[in-house]
Write an enzyme that holds these catalytic residues in place. Structure first.
Site, PDB file in Angstrom:
ATOM      1  N   HIS A  81       0.858  -1.192   0.000  1.00 31.08           N
ATOM      2  CA  HIS A  81       0.000   0.000   0.000  1.00 31.08           C
ATOM      3  C   HIS A  81       0.894   1.242   0.000  1.00 31.08           C
ATOM      4  CE1 HIS A  81      -2.826   3.036   1.340  1.00 31.08           C
ATOM      5  NE2 HIS A  81      -3.794   2.220   0.929  1.00 31.08           N
TER       6      HIS A  81
ATOM      7  N   GLU B  24      -3.961   1.923  -7.289  1.00 30.68           N
ATOM      8  CA  GLU B  24      -4.381   3.043  -6.443  1.00 30.68           C
ATOM      9  C   GLU B  24      -3.494   4.253  -6.722  1.00 30.68           C
ATOM     10  OE1 GLU B  24      -6.482   1.733  -2.611  1.00 30.68           O
ATOM     11  OE2 GLU B  24      -4.358   1.525  -2.247  1.00 30.68           O
TER      12      GLU B  24
END
Ligand code: PGA
Length: 265
Positions: free
Chosen positions: A110, A184
């Protein structure tokens, strides 16, 4: 094989145990309602396509939530794991430990891990291999920064991030049947900004082609979008070819908002 649509709730360092359990209980009730209404057409199986929820709580909440959701078709994921198998790594959690407490997925790479904990693509690649060996499915995050986006370097950055990860996947001795990537854009996370569908279309087409061409051992690849997903943005983005689901941060902290995304998009 018709792919399920995937909804990952990334709670980050939010939700204490009681609110996490409450959320999981609400999801469980929704699943039970769904079973009862399956024949009339339910939000969890539209046009025969199943919807798959993966809840990713903080480490201490994983076990109690996994216990609560035993026999419920909702999966539990972690938000990180160690790149090492076992040993003197104070504060780390191994893939094997996660597997033992009921985790079947794990978010890896992430952008917050990359930014605050200096995770490199090579570290992420090693984590992928450890997860494979413990039969946990990684959810591998990639994405460009605002500056990369401005400089029109999105695909270049994605390719660079993916290189060591693809190599590790191809060389892994043990690997699952499916693998999940989450695109993302860093500039879209928690900002309310999202790429338009035209841009997403180009990026996801490129990702699908690049990953299918280069990953030799795993045939089914899921592609998720993450970054300011809510019921409105999700409804738009679901029209984009090759988006198989969503990685949801802020909107996954409120059960009603999360339910709306899963039901509508
Ligand atoms: P957001 O977060 O939905 O709050 O933008 C997404 C993520 O960081 O995974």
């Amino acid at each position: 094989m018709q792919k399920a649509r995937i909804y990952v709730a990334n709670w980050k360092m939010n939700m204490h145990l009681d609110s996490g359990l409450q959320f999981a209980n609400d999801c469980k009730a929704l699943m039970n309602d769904n079973e009862n209404t399956e024949k009339q057409g339910s939000p969890f199986s539209q046009n025969g396509a199943k919807k798959h929820i993966i809840l990713c709580p903080t480490f201490p909440a994983i076990y109690p939530i996994a216990q609560l959701l035993q026999n419920v078709p909702i999966s539990i994921g972690a938000q990180n794991c160690s790149e090492h198998e076992i040993g003197a790594y104070t504060g780390e959690v191994s893939a094997q430990s996660l597997s033992e407490i009921g985790c079947s997925y794990c978010i890896i790479g992430h952008s917050e891990r990359r930014k605050y904990f200096h995770e490199t693509n090579e570290v992420i690649a090693r984590k992928v291999v450890k997860l494979f060996a413990s039969t946990i499915n990684p959810i591998i995050c990639i994405g460009e920064t605002a500056q990369d986006h401005k400089d029109n370097k999105t695909l270049e950055v994605l390719e660079h991030q993916l290189n060591p990860i693809i190599k590790a996947i191809n060389e892994a001795e043990q690997f699952p049947e499916t693998v999940i990537f989450a695109y993302e854009p860093v500039w879209a996370i928690g900002t309310g900004k999202t790429p338009n569908n035209e841009t997403l279309h180009a990026t996801f087409n490129w990702l699908a082609a690049h990953l299918t061409r280069n990953i030799k051992n795993i045939k089914v690849i899921y592609l998720l979008y993450g970054g300011s997903v809510d019921e409105h943005t999700a409804l738009e983005m679901v029209k984009v070819q090759n988006i198989d689901g969503f990685l949801i941060g802020g909107a996954s902290l409120d059960f009603q908002k999360f339910k709306n995304i899963v039901s509508l998009a």
